[in-house]
Design a protein around this motif. Structure first.
Motif, mmCIF file in Angstrom:
data_model
loop_
_atom_site.group_PDB
_atom_site.id
_atom_site.type_symbol
_atom_site.label_atom_id
_atom_site.label_comp_id
_atom_site.label_asym_id
_atom_site.label_seq_id
_atom_site.Cartn_x
_atom_site.Cartn_y
_atom_site.Cartn_z
ATOM 1 N N UNK A 1 0.801 -1.373 -0.155
ATOM 2 C CA UNK A 1 0.183 0.092 0.041
ATOM 3 C C UNK A 1 0.750 1.106 -0.071
ATOM 4 N N UNK A 2 0.423 2.402 -0.351
ATOM 5 C CA UNK A 2 1.133 3.661 -0.461
ATOM 6 C C UNK A 2 1.079 4.315 1.045
ATOM 7 N N UNK A 3 0.265 3.895 1.811
ATOM 8 C CA UNK A 3 0.378 4.199 3.303
ATOM 9 C C UNK A 3 0.395 2.980 4.080
ATOM 10 N N UNK B 1 4.749 -4.002 6.085
ATOM 11 C CA UNK B 1 5.341 -4.492 4.981
ATOM 12 C C UNK B 1 4.517 -3.845 3.678
ATOM 13 N N UNK B 2 5.498 -3.750 2.626
ATOM 14 C CA UNK B 2 4.912 -2.937 1.479
ATOM 15 C C UNK B 2 5.697 -3.947 0.317
ATOM 16 N N UNK B 3 4.697 -4.077 -0.525
ATOM 17 C CA UNK B 3 5.038 -4.807 -1.930
ATOM 18 C C UNK B 3 5.542 -3.820 -2.954
ATOM 19 N N UNK B 4 6.745 -4.073 -3.323
ATOM 20 C CA UNK B 4 7.290 -3.698 -4.315
ATOM 21 C C UNK B 4 6.949 -4.159 -5.776
ATOM 22 N N UNK B 5 6.629 -3.280 -6.798
ATOM 23 C CA UNK B 5 6.483 -3.877 -8.141
ATOM 24 C C UNK B 5 7.294 -3.031 -9.026
ATOM 25 N N UNK C 1 11.150 2.722 13.483
ATOM 26 C CA UNK C 1 11.602 4.150 13.992
ATOM 27 C C UNK C 1 11.264 5.113 12.816
ATOM 28 N N UNK C 2 10.465 4.630 11.981
ATOM 29 C CA UNK C 2 9.789 5.754 10.887
ATOM 30 C C UNK C 2 9.024 6.587 11.712
ATOM 31 N N UNK C 3 8.956 7.921 11.188
ATOM 32 C CA UNK C 3 8.160 8.794 11.705
ATOM 33 C C UNK C 3 6.942 8.960 11.347
ATOM 34 N N UNK C 4 5.706 8.775 12.122
ATOM 35 C CA UNK C 4 4.462 8.850 11.835
ATOM 36 C C UNK C 4 4.119 10.006 11.136
ATOM 37 N N UNK C 5 3.148 9.967 9.944
ATOM 38 C CA UNK C 5 2.917 10.945 9.100
ATOM 39 C C UNK C 5 3.782 11.358 8.104
ATOM 40 N N UNK C 6 5.058 10.763 8.163
ATOM 41 C CA UNK C 6 6.371 11.288 7.202
ATOM 42 C C UNK C 6 5.778 10.509 5.767
ATOM 43 N N UNK C 7 6.262 11.326 4.834
ATOM 44 C CA UNK C 7 6.411 11.018 3.521
ATOM 45 C C UNK C 7 7.673 10.662 3.039
ATOM 46 N N UNK D 1 16.464 0.712 -12.960
ATOM 47 C CA UNK D 1 16.464 -0.207 -13.765
ATOM 48 C C UNK D 1 17.634 0.265 -14.775
ATOM 49 N N UNK D 2 18.874 -0.007 -14.472
ATOM 50 C CA UNK D 2 19.545 0.533 -15.645
ATOM 51 C C UNK D 2 20.078 2.100 -15.452
ATOM 52 N N UNK D 3 19.624 2.668 -16.534
ATOM 53 C CA UNK D 3 19.764 4.086 -16.709
ATOM 54 C C UNK D 3 18.502 4.602 -16.160
ATOM 55 N N UNK D 4 17.255 4.029 -16.194
ATOM 56 C CA UNK D 4 16.111 4.439 -16.015
ATOM 57 C C UNK D 4 15.839 4.369 -14.601
ATOM 58 N N UNK D 5 15.059 5.300 -14.110
ATOM 59 C CA UNK D 5 14.429 5.268 -12.590
ATOM 60 C C UNK D 5 13.095 5.985 -12.510
ATOM 61 N N UNK D 6 12.461 5.430 -11.160
ATOM 62 C CA UNK D 6 11.242 6.191 -10.975
ATOM 63 C C UNK D 6 11.027 6.218 -9.649
ATOM 64 N N UNK D 7 10.537 7.285 -9.092
ATOM 65 C CA UNK D 7 9.974 7.431 -7.637
ATOM 66 C C UNK D 7 8.897 7.430 -7.189
ATOM 67 N N UNK D 8 8.389 6.959 -6.188
ATOM 68 C CA UNK D 8 6.861 6.459 -5.873
ATOM 69 C C UNK D 8 7.087 7.168 -4.322
ATOM 70 N N UNK D 9 5.723 7.846 -3.726
ATOM 71 C CA UNK D 9 5.863 8.230 -2.414
ATOM 72 C C UNK D 9 5.530 7.212 -1.556
ATOM 73 N N UNK D 10 5.860 7.056 -0.428
ATOM 74 C CA UNK D 10 5.300 6.112 0.724
ATOM 75 C C UNK D 10 5.014 6.816 2.204
ATOM 76 N N UNK D 11 3.638 6.934 2.419
ATOM 77 C CA UNK D 11 3.292 7.649 3.612
ATOM 78 C C UNK D 11 3.359 6.544 4.800
ATOM 79 N N UNK D 12 3.879 7.150 5.755
ATOM 80 C CA UNK D 12 3.788 6.315 7.343
ATOM 81 C C UNK D 12 2.639 6.660 7.842
ATOM 82 N N UNK D 13 1.717 5.656 8.122
ATOM 83 C CA UNK D 13 0.343 5.946 8.940
ATOM 84 C C UNK D 13 0.621 6.868 10.488
ATOM 85 N N UNK D 14 -0.547 7.468 10.569
ATOM 86 C CA UNK D 14 -0.671 8.147 11.821
ATOM 87 C C UNK D 14 0.349 9.779 11.698
#
Length: 167
Positions: free
Chosen positions: A39-41, A47-51, A85-91, A98-111
């Motif tokens: 999930x994104x939060x 645990x998070x599933x990375x795809x 120890x991740x901060x609640x509410x932090x993104x 992937x080689x020379x390609x890259x992508x970023x995704x936000x993950x929010x910590x609940x609370x």
């Protein structure tokens, strides 16, 4: 003689349509590489599933909230455990390489509230939107103009030849 003109006009129209199809399907990212986190939060310690899809080699995934994970070649998913120890509410930013390609995704910590005010809140990201997803009106208009021009030219040339035959 009339059948040849009609067949030529039809072939010209189909050719123009066939040449515009690749432009309509083209995306900004030529690699076809796509990455996501579900999930994104997530709760601390969860645990998070990375795809990752569209990469012909192993994908390295890193973030400040979990250890670096590798999605091995031929696989599309891996799991990561979020630090307790991740901060609640932090993104946190999750980066997929992937080689020379890259992508970023936000993950929010609940609370709590997000601590990144420059990151605006959005509604639910529920997919592409069905058949209207990724429509580029400029490309559609250009394709329609090319097809119209090709058909108009074919019609004009076929009419001009008939007029000359009658005279």
């Amino acid at each position: 003689m009339h059948a040849i003109r009609v067949a030529s006009a039809a072939l010209l129209g189909v050719s123009a349509l066939a040449m515009t199809a690749p432009a309509a399907l083209a995306q900004d990212d030529d690699s076809g590489f796509w990455a996501g986190v579900r999930p994104t939060t997530v709760e601390r310690g969860g645990q998070v599933r990375l795809r990752a899809t569209g990469c012909e080699q192993s994908v390295t995934v890193s973030s400040g909230v979990f250890d670096t994970v590798t999605i091995h070649r031929g696989r599309t998913t891996a799991w990561a455990t979020v630090d307790r120890d991740a901060r609640p509410g932090a993104v946190y930013e999750v980066s997929f390489y992937c080689g020379t390609f890259w992508q970023s995704v936000d993950l929010t910590i609940a609370g709590g509230r997000p601590d990144r005010p420059d990151h605006p809140q959005r509604g639910v990201q529920a997919g592409e939107g069905g058949t209207l997803a990724g429509l580029d009106l400029k490309q559609i208009g250009l394709g329609a103009a090319l097809i119209t021009a090709a058909l108009g030219t074919a019609y004009h040339l076929s009419r001009r030849s008939t007029d000359e035959d009658d005279a």
